[in-house]
Design an enzyme around this catalytic site. Structure first.
Site, PDB file in Angstrom:
ATOM      1  N   PHE A 168      37.781  33.775  38.908  1.00  0.00           N
ATOM      2  CA  PHE A 168      39.138  33.570  39.382  1.00  0.00           C
ATOM      3  C   PHE A 168      39.823  34.912  39.656  1.00  0.00           C
ATOM      4  CE2 PHE A 168      38.943  29.302  37.475  1.00  0.00           C
ATOM      5  CZ  PHE A 168      39.700  28.559  38.375  1.00  0.00           C
ATOM      6  N   ASP A 169      40.391  35.059  40.836  1.00  0.00           N
ATOM      7  CA  ASP A 169      41.324  36.150  41.062  1.00  0.00           C
ATOM      8  C   ASP A 169      42.535  35.915  40.149  1.00  0.00           C
ATOM      9  OD1 ASP A 169      42.721  38.319  42.460  1.00  0.00           O
ATOM     10  OD2 ASP A 169      43.881  36.709  43.410  1.00  0.00           O
ATOM     11  N   ALA A 170      43.303  36.969  39.904  1.00  0.00           N
ATOM     12  CA  ALA A 170      44.455  36.837  39.008  1.00  0.00           C
ATOM     13  C   ALA A 170      45.760  36.618  39.771  1.00  0.00           C
ATOM     14  CB  ALA A 170      44.566  38.075  38.115  1.00  0.00           C
TER      15      ALA A 170
END
Length: 229
Positions: A9-11
């Site tokens: 997951f990107d943040a």
């Protein structure tokens, strides 16, 4: 259930509501510096900051330089006589306290963590991301967070994804999925690394580069039928 084992997951603006955090942190910083925050100032800073991060992705500026360069450009544009290094530090201190989540982030991460190995992959500034991650409700669901500043490469550089792969036990690109909002960082990087991609696109933006995206969603809740059925 899908054949995936690992979800990356990107943040910012994927799990964390960075747009809200940015607005609040900049407003707090301007007040600290004796400047009245306005929508015009906040919008202008956001545009400058976005351009700087795009330059970082292309390797045109170092992250250390970016931290102050964005405020130098901002202050010059509006004629503010401010202590730029102090303004930059103050902003990052305020930003690190803002751990607002995107709607549905907690629920979907809790559900996915029961079946998948979850990791965060981010280009964000180390001091900010570490503090936000430590304080947020998502931490129990993730095995680790990979920050480009610590790895030595920025997304979408293949070196970043190679380093991430080396640190995840039994990682294979074919059993991984990256979820992110940035075409130029998350999606382009994932494709180059041979990883399936899921573009989180809540504003229905156009895929102008015609990238071969595996999935596209407008809300994080849409991951459930993709990964939990």
């Amino acid at each position: 259930m899908s054949a995936y084992r690992t979800i990356l997951f990107d943040a910012d603006n994927t799990l964390f509501d960075f747009s809200r955090a940015e607005r609040e942190a900049l407003a707090d910083t301007l007040v600290y510096c004796g400047i009245t925050p306005t929508d015009t100032l906040i919008k202008a800073y956001s545009e400058i900051n976005d351009r700087m991060w795009k330059r970082l992705e292309r390797g045109e500026i170092a992250k250390e330089a970016l931290r102050e360069a964005r405020f130098e450009e901002f202050c010059k544009a509006f004629g503010f006589d401010a202590d730029v290094p102090q303004m930059s530090k103050t902003y990052m201190d305020f930003l690190s306290e803002k751990a607002h989540l995107i709607d549905g982030a907690g629920e979907i991460c809790a559900a996915l963590a029961a079946r998948y190995q979850l990791y965060i992959v981010t280009n964000g500034i180390k001091s900010v991301q570490r503090r936000r991650f430590a304080a947020c409700a998502l931490k129990p669901y993730f095995f680790d967070i990979f920050i480009s500043e610590e790895i030595g490469f920025e997304k979408p550089h293949v070196g970043y994804f190679e380093a991430v792969a080396a640190r995840i036990p039994e990682f294979t690109p074919k059993t991984a999925l990256i979820v992110g909002d940035s075409l130029t960082s998350d999606i382009k990087g994932g494709i180059a690394a041979g990883i399936d991609t899921c573009w989180y696109n809540p504003h229905a933006l156009e895929n102008r580069e015609a990238l071969p995206i595996t999935y596209e969603i407008k809300a994080l809740q849409e991951l459930a039928p993709l990964l939990l059925s």
